[in-house]
Every structure is written in structure tokens, then in C-alpha cells.
Design an enzyme around this catalytic site. Structure first.
Site, PDB file in Angstrom:
ATOM      1  N   ARG A 250       0.854  -1.189   0.000  1.00 39.37           N
ATOM      2  CA  ARG A 250       0.000   0.000   0.000  1.00 39.37           C
ATOM      3  C   ARG A 250       0.889   1.237   0.000  1.00 39.37           C
ATOM      4  O   ARG A 250       1.680   1.427   0.932  1.00 39.37           O
ATOM      5  CB  ARG A 250      -0.889  -0.008   1.241  1.00 39.37           C
ATOM      6  CG  ARG A 250      -1.846   1.173   1.366  1.00 39.37           C
ATOM      7  CD  ARG A 250      -2.615   1.077   2.681  1.00 39.37           C
ATOM      8  NE  ARG A 250      -3.334  -0.184   2.794  1.00 39.37           N
ATOM      9  CZ  ARG A 250      -3.830  -0.659   3.945  1.00 39.37           C
ATOM     10  NH1 ARG A 250      -3.661   0.013   5.072  1.00 39.37           N
ATOM     11  NH2 ARG A 250      -4.463  -1.816   3.957  1.00 39.37           N
TER      12      ARG A 250
ATOM     13  N   HIS B 225       1.580  -2.410   5.644  1.00 43.99           N
ATOM     14  CA  HIS B 225       1.351  -2.664   4.221  1.00 43.99           C
ATOM     15  C   HIS B 225       2.350  -1.911   3.343  1.00 43.99           C
ATOM     16  O   HIS B 225       2.745  -2.392   2.282  1.00 43.99           O
ATOM     17  CB  HIS B 225      -0.067  -2.234   3.829  1.00 43.99           C
ATOM     18  CG  HIS B 225      -1.137  -3.189   4.232  1.00 43.99           C
ATOM     19  ND1 HIS B 225      -1.464  -4.304   3.483  1.00 43.99           N
ATOM     20  CD2 HIS B 225      -1.970  -3.198   5.299  1.00 43.99           C
ATOM     21  CE1 HIS B 225      -2.464  -4.950   4.070  1.00 43.99           C
ATOM     22  NE2 HIS B 225      -2.782  -4.297   5.179  1.00 43.99           N
TER      23      HIS B 225
ATOM     24  N   ASP C 169      -3.743  -8.568   3.314  1.00 38.14           N
ATOM     25  CA  ASP C 169      -5.114  -8.789   3.784  1.00 38.14           C
ATOM     26  C   ASP C 169      -5.725  -9.859   2.890  1.00 38.14           C
ATOM     27  O   ASP C 169      -5.734  -9.704   1.657  1.00 38.14           O
ATOM     28  CB  ASP C 169      -5.952  -7.522   3.672  1.00 38.14           C
ATOM     29  CG  ASP C 169      -5.533  -6.427   4.640  1.00 38.14           C
ATOM     30  OD1 ASP C 169      -4.744  -6.702   5.545  1.00 38.14           O
ATOM     31  OD2 ASP C 169      -6.014  -5.291   4.470  1.00 38.14           O
TER      32      ASP C 169
ATOM     33  N   GLU D 285      -7.728  -7.777  13.533  1.00 38.64           N
ATOM     34  CA  GLU D 285      -8.228  -7.991  12.178  1.00 38.64           C
ATOM     35  C   GLU D 285      -7.910  -9.419  11.745  1.00 38.64           C
ATOM     36  O   GLU D 285      -6.748  -9.745  11.503  1.00 38.64           O
ATOM     37  CB  GLU D 285      -7.587  -6.987  11.204  1.00 38.64           C
ATOM     38  CG  GLU D 285      -7.925  -5.539  11.527  1.00 38.64           C
ATOM     39  CD  GLU D 285      -7.196  -4.539  10.641  1.00 38.64           C
ATOM     40  OE1 GLU D 285      -7.562  -3.354  10.689  1.00 38.64           O
ATOM     41  OE2 GLU D 285      -6.264  -4.946   9.905  1.00 38.64           O
TER      42      GLU D 285
ATOM     43  N   HIS E 294      -5.571  -9.885   8.507  1.00 41.55           N
ATOM     44  CA  HIS E 294      -4.332  -9.111   8.385  1.00 41.55           C
ATOM     45  C   HIS E 294      -3.120  -9.897   8.889  1.00 41.55           C
ATOM     46  O   HIS E 294      -3.086 -10.319  10.039  1.00 41.55           O
ATOM     47  CB  HIS E 294      -4.509  -7.824   9.220  1.00 41.55           C
ATOM     48  CG  HIS E 294      -3.352  -6.889   9.224  1.00 41.55           C
ATOM     49  ND1 HIS E 294      -3.439  -5.608   8.746  1.00 41.55           N
ATOM     50  CD2 HIS E 294      -2.085  -7.015   9.677  1.00 41.55           C
ATOM     51  CE1 HIS E 294      -2.285  -4.994   8.898  1.00 41.55           C
ATOM     52  NE2 HIS E 294      -1.451  -5.833   9.465  1.00 41.55           N
TER      53      HIS E 294
END
Length: 221
Positions: A90, A135, A142, A200, A203
Site C-alpha cells: 500500500r 502494508h 489482507d 483484524e 491481516h
């Protein structure tokens, strides 16, 4: 069914105005059997807009992360299951986009679908949004599991990117089948070199990530 892990022998490729580091690869080119659904390239995400830096519906990860995921995928294919990836690398500009959105408290367009029980003003405090993301180092992913016979995601008790305690790995608000599905994902990922994020279920970060202190910002194109 064999997994074809293709490692492209290019020193670097151009993405936008920046270079992809030579240790990053497109996961669909490396592991064609993996499914990809990049919602940050669409409006179906908690911001409700395409996220900065996502110029194509692709997932890039470090070679080391892809090699570890190939082992997880192989184990799942033996059960007629497979991985679906929602996000990998990301760009920092995307994280900055999240931070700007989180500070605009009256923008609650996606609240019903992504954070129905959590007030937006505590997203930072509760760890759902942060100024830095694993990320961006390229070794965090994910994902979920798909039933290849039905063509459906396994029921994990909450959707991906749901900001809610029900998404915590140890949530007691899910049923036994949902817990079983989460346990399968957790088991395979941890067995193959990943560590999880307790809040999460989707994740994971490679334990021995190659860039533990580097935050990249090349566009995804």
C-alpha cells in the site's frame, strides 16, 4: 493442482513516476491461482472513493511474502480451497488518504457497511487507522479463503475491513463455523511464516520481512 510461481527476472519496472523495487512482484503473475479483489481501486471501501496510489486493480508484494503465500495456497488447493487477496503493498500516499478521511468526522457515508458500531472519532485510538502501515513495507497482506467449489468466500463472521470488535481474532460474537474458518486461516498463515494482527482476522505480516523500516510510495499501476 500445481502452483506456478513465476519470478520475473527484471531488475526493475516503472510504475507511474517511481520504480518498483526489484524485490516486489505482482502476485497474480507469480501465483495465477490466487484470486484478487482490490477494493481500494474502487469506491467499495471504507473511504467510499478510489484511494490515492491505486491506479490499477493489482496486488504487489515482496518476493519473500509471495513465496510464503504460495505454500499456503498449495495447502488450500489440496482441500479445494484458495486464497483471495484484498490488499498487499500500500503506497504511503494511500495511508495519508486514510488519515485525511479519518479526520473529517462528518464524512460517514460508509459507516453502515464498514464501522456501524464504532464512532469515527475513535478510529485512531482503537488502532483501525494509523499514520504508518505495515502494508507500506510490502510484506503485509489482507486475505481470506474461498471455497472453489461454490465460488464463495468462507464465512469469517465479519467482512474484510469491518472496523468492529467482531473482527478481532478472539471475538466471542461469532458462531462455531465462523470460528473454524478463522482458525484454518490463522493456522496456515502462522505455520508458513506470518504473524497476525489481533484486531483484524484478515491481516498478516511476514515475520522476517525484508524491509522492516522502509515505507514505500510507488503507485500501483
Amino acid at each position: 493442482m500445481k502452483i506456478k510461481l513465476v519470478l520475473i527476472l527484471l531488475l526493475s519496472s516503472q510504475i507511474g513516476n517511481a520504480q518498483i523495487p526489484e524485490t516486489f512482484r505482482n502476485i497474480k503473475e507469480a501465483i495465477p491461482t490466487i484470486q484478487v479483489e482490490v477494493r481500494y481501486f474502487s469506491t467499495d471501501n471504507f473511504v467510499g472513493k478510489r484511494i490515492d496510489g491505486y491506479s490499477a486493480p493489482k496486488v504487489f508484494l515482496t518476493i519473500e511474502t509471495i513465496q510464503a503465500l504460495s505454500k499456503v495456497q498449495k495447502a488450500l488447493l489440496d482441500q479445494n480451497l484458495g486464497l483471495k487477496i484484498f490488499d498487499g503493498y500500500r503506497p504511503q500516499k494511500a495511508v495519508d488518504h486514510f488519515v485525511r478521511w479519518a479526520k473529517v468526522l462528518d464524512d460517514t457515508l460508509t459507516k453502515e457497511n464498514y464501522y456501524p458500531k464504532v464512532h469515527k472519532n475513535i478510529l485512531f485510538k482503537e488502532g483501525y487507522i494509523a499514520a504508518k502501515s505495515g502494508h507500506t513495507r510490502g510484506s503485509t497482506v489482507d486475505l481470506t479463503i474461498v471455497d472453489l467449489t461454490k465460488g464463495e468466500e468462507l464465512d469469517m463472521g465479519s467482512p474484510w475491513d469491518m472496523f468492529d470488535p467482531v473482527s478481532w481474532i478472539k471475538s466471542d460474537a461469532i458462531n462455531s463455523e465462523q470460528q473454524k474458518n478463522r482458525n484454518l486461516l490463522q493456522k496456515l498463515m502462522l505455520q508458513n511464516g506470518f504473524k497476525n494482527y489481533p484486531q483484524e482476522w484478515w491481516h498478516f505480516t511476514l515475520k522476517n520481512e525484508p524491509f522492516p523500516k522502509t515505507y514505500f510510495d510507488f503507485n500501483i499501476e
